[in-house]
Design an enzyme around this catalytic site. Sequence first.
Site, PDB file in Angstrom:
ATOM      1  N   ASP A 190       0.879  -1.149   0.000  1.00 41.68           N
ATOM      2  CA  ASP A 190       0.000   0.000   0.000  1.00 41.68           C
ATOM      3  C   ASP A 190       0.934   1.220   0.000  1.00 41.68           C
ATOM      4  O   ASP A 190       2.149   1.069   0.169  1.00 41.68           O
ATOM      5  CB  ASP A 190      -0.883  -0.040   1.258  1.00 41.68           C
ATOM      6  CG  ASP A 190      -1.678   1.232   1.454  1.00 41.68           C
ATOM      7  OD1 ASP A 190      -2.288   1.714   0.486  1.00 41.68           O
ATOM      8  OD2 ASP A 190      -1.665   1.761   2.584  1.00 41.68           O
TER       9      ASP A 190
ATOM     10  N   ASP B   3      -0.087   5.085   1.197  1.00 47.97           N
ATOM     11  CA  ASP B   3      -0.319   6.011   2.308  1.00 47.97           C
ATOM     12  C   ASP B   3      -0.254   5.298   3.651  1.00 47.97           C
ATOM     13  O   ASP B   3      -0.859   4.238   3.829  1.00 47.97           O
ATOM     14  CB  ASP B   3      -1.684   6.687   2.167  1.00 47.97           C
ATOM     15  CG  ASP B   3      -1.755   7.598   0.953  1.00 47.97           C
ATOM     16  OD1 ASP B   3      -0.694   8.073   0.511  1.00 47.97           O
ATOM     17  OD2 ASP B   3      -2.869   7.826   0.437  1.00 47.97           O
TER      18      ASP B   3
END
Length: 243
Positions: free
Chosen positions: A8, A10
């Site tokens: 991922d 963020d």
Amino acid sequence: MKTLMVFDFDHTVVDDNSDTWVIRCLPGQTLPDSVKNSYRKGHWTEFMDRVMGYIGEQEVSPERVRSVMETIPFTAGMTELLTFISEHKGSVDCIVISDSNTLFIEWILQASGLRGAVDRVYTNPAEFNQRGHMEVRCHHSHGCQHCPVNLCKRQVLEQFLSEQSDQGVEYRRTFYMGDGGNDLCPTYCLRGQDVVMPRKGYSLEKLLAKLEGQEDNGASRAKVIAWSSGDEILQELKASMQS
């Protein structure tokens, strides 16, 4: 057989939310209530398109937006981890699946000199229109009832693995690193030899803990190892490569 690292972005690669970090490019570093209150649950990408439209209307230049995005901090140990990955491309593949957008991620990785570590980025397409306003679109449409309308990370990961398999590339182990609720769905397609690594103290760790012990939860097939810095992920990767 290679190792696959899936990140991922963020609160995983970077230690903040790129979509909220961009507000710093505004003179007052805040949005008006008319924009803030336009968000609908599950429709974050459409909301960010309106945010970027507002930023453009304030005559904030694309160069200013980029310069602000390039200041977002990386999570501790992440630059070392990505540097290691870039130095071992013969044995490690690396992809990013993110709810951010193409421009933010490209800018941030390029500014850090780490773009070469990442083989592919799957996220929401973004570009500047003729007026100099950034437009953000949904990555894809899907039928998953558990994910935001713009992106099902499981569908992206399954398609990537299928395409690699068609080209004769199989992974002896996949590591999935994430933090949020939308990182749960892709863990259901991981195998027993794979590893899901939730960031300590974040939503994904709590969701996986709730599922632990439940029958047919899917995610339990993969080993769960929580992390708080990229150094811990790097240790697991090195150990896996040596086993």
